[in-house]
Design a protein around this motif. Structure first.
Motif, short mmCIF file in Angstrom:
data_model
loop_
_atom_site.label_atom_id
_atom_site.label_comp_id
_atom_site.label_asym_id
_atom_site.label_seq_id
_atom_site.Cartn_x
_atom_site.Cartn_y
_atom_site.Cartn_z
N MET A 1 0.97 -1.28 0.14
CA MET A 1 -0.04 0.15 0.06
C MET A 1 0.90 1.22 -0.05
N SER A 2 0.41 2.26 -0.96
CA SER A 2 1.38 3.49 -0.98
C SER A 2 1.31 4.33 0.20
N LYS A 3 2.02 5.14 0.33
CA LYS A 3 1.76 6.18 1.49
C LYS A 3 0.53 7.02 1.41
N GLU A 4 0.32 7.40 0.06
CA GLU A 4 -1.04 8.21 -0.16
C GLU A 4 -2.12 7.29 0.35
N GLU A 5 -2.36 6.10 -0.01
CA GLU A 5 -3.29 5.08 0.34
C GLU A 5 -3.34 5.18 1.86
N LYS A 6 -2.23 4.97 2.37
CA LYS A 6 -2.21 4.92 3.94
C LYS A 6 -2.78 6.09 4.68
N ILE A 7 -2.57 7.41 4.25
CA ILE A 7 -3.09 8.64 4.53
C ILE A 7 -4.57 8.49 4.24
N ILE A 8 -5.12 8.31 3.19
CA ILE A 8 -6.45 8.20 2.53
C ILE A 8 -7.22 7.34 4.03
N LEU A 9 -6.80 6.19 3.99
CA LEU A 9 -7.49 4.98 4.85
C LEU A 9 -7.27 5.47 6.42
N ALA A 10 -6.30 6.25 6.72
CA ALA A 10 -6.20 6.59 8.01
C ALA A 10 -7.24 7.87 8.21
N ALA A 11 -7.06 8.74 7.24
CA ALA A 11 -8.11 9.84 7.45
C ALA A 11 -9.50 9.54 7.52
N ILE A 12 -9.97 8.37 6.74
CA ILE A 12 -11.32 7.78 6.85
C ILE A 12 -11.38 7.49 8.37
N ASP A 13 -10.64 6.32 8.76
CA ASP A 13 -10.81 6.12 10.26
C ASP A 13 -10.67 7.19 11.34
N VAL A 14 -9.95 7.94 11.17
CA VAL A 14 -9.97 9.23 12.31
C VAL A 14 -10.99 10.21 11.90
N PHE A 15 -11.50 10.50 10.83
CA PHE A 15 -12.54 11.20 10.64
C PHE A 15 -14.10 10.65 11.24
N ARG A 16 -14.01 9.28 11.01
CA ARG A 16 -15.19 8.54 11.60
C ARG A 16 -15.17 8.61 13.10
N ASP A 17 -13.88 8.52 13.65
CA ASP A 17 -13.76 8.41 15.13
C ASP A 17 -13.89 9.79 15.74
N LYS A 18 -13.29 10.63 15.27
CA LYS A 18 -13.27 12.21 15.73
C LYS A 18 -14.19 13.04 15.26
N GLY A 19 -14.61 12.90 13.94
CA GLY A 19 -15.32 13.83 13.39
C GLY A 19 -14.33 14.88 12.41
N VAL A 20 -14.70 15.44 11.48
CA VAL A 20 -13.95 16.37 10.70
C VAL A 20 -13.26 17.42 11.42
N GLU A 21 -14.22 18.06 12.20
CA GLU A 21 -13.84 19.50 13.06
C GLU A 21 -12.66 19.03 13.94
N LYS A 22 -12.77 17.98 14.71
CA LYS A 22 -11.91 17.74 15.76
C LYS A 22 -10.68 17.13 15.15
N THR A 23 -10.66 16.45 13.92
CA THR A 23 -9.33 15.92 13.44
C THR A 23 -8.45 16.87 13.07
N LYS A 24 -7.07 16.40 13.62
CA LYS A 24 -5.92 17.22 13.37
C LYS A 24 -4.99 16.30 12.31
N VAL A 25 -4.34 17.15 11.45
CA VAL A 25 -3.37 16.28 10.75
C VAL A 25 -2.48 15.34 11.45
N SER A 26 -2.04 15.83 12.72
CA SER A 26 -1.12 14.92 13.50
C SER A 26 -2.03 13.66 13.94
N ASP A 27 -3.26 13.75 14.01
CA ASP A 27 -4.12 12.60 14.19
C ASP A 27 -3.90 11.53 13.04
N ILE A 28 -4.15 12.08 11.87
CA ILE A 28 -4.20 11.28 10.67
C ILE A 28 -2.71 10.44 10.45
N VAL A 29 -1.87 11.50 10.70
CA VAL A 29 -0.34 10.75 10.18
C VAL A 29 -0.15 9.76 11.45
N LYS A 30 -0.72 10.00 12.70
CA LYS A 30 -0.20 9.10 13.74
C LYS A 30 -0.81 7.63 13.33
#
Length: 191
Positions: A1-30
């Motif tokens: 899986m490419s890094k871009e795909e990892k970012i997209i899948l992580a963003a989906i998970d974090v947005f689902r968990d925290k919501g768009v407003e509360k999500t930070k880029v640091s949450d996604i990269v972690k």
């Protein structure tokens, strides 16, 4: 899986968990297990990931439609297979669709929607042209314009059930049947 795909899948998970407003880029990269600088090589902000998430969801829709679609079945059944695929994915990923709409509407990326949907539009247009060529739907149907109307109608009907209303399986079944009846009449279906 490419890094871009990892970012997209992580963003989906974090947005689902925290919501768009509360999500930070640091949450996604972690969640993606990458450095924050790597994120910015692909996306300038957390909201700029939304078109990529939308693309993933359209790919899922296309995959589900193709998986359910059977060339050997009558047109009535094929239309039902398309509707079933969209309803199923909207139900399964209702939180993702809700966050895409919320996130993409907040950005300048809304204009990318037509490009994201282009593969689905092309597939549906070809499906309608083929049905028209064999005389299964009315000749006066403009397949290009009708494609967008039909996809929009199917998605809107599914979203009303799974995103906006209190979900009820009986209501979903009735909504789906009404949608199918409407499409049969609109297409001038010849059985």
């Amino acid at each position: 899986m490419s890094k871009e795909e990892k970012i997209i899948l992580a963003a989906i998970d974090v947005f689902r968990d925290k919501g768009v407003e509360k999500t930070k880029v640091s949450d996604i990269v972690k969640s993606a297990g990458i450095a924050q600088g790597t994120f910015y090589l692909y996306f300038p902000s957390k909201l700029s990931v939304m078109p990529a998430i939308a693309t993933v969801m359209v790919e899922k829709i296309m995959s589900e439609v193709k998986n359910r679609f059977q060339d050997s079945t009558p047109l009535v059944s094929q239309i039902e297979q398309i509707v079933d695929a969209v309803f199923y994915l909207t139900k399964e990923y209702r939180d993702v669709f809700a966050l895409i709409y919320a996130g993409i509407a907040q950005t300048e990326h809304l204009k990318e929607w037509e490009t994201i949907y282009a593969p689905f539009y092309e597939w549906m247009s070809n499906f309608l042209k083929n049905a028209q060529n064999v005389g299964n739907i009315r000749d006066s149907l403009n397949t290009e314009r009708s494609t967008k109307l039909i996809i929009g109608l199917i998605e809107s009907a599914a979203e009303q059930i799974y995103l906006y209303d209190d979900f009820d399986e009986e209501n979903a079944t009735l909504q789906k049947q009404e949608l199918l009846d409407f499409l049969h009449h609109a297409l001038g279906l010849r059985i």
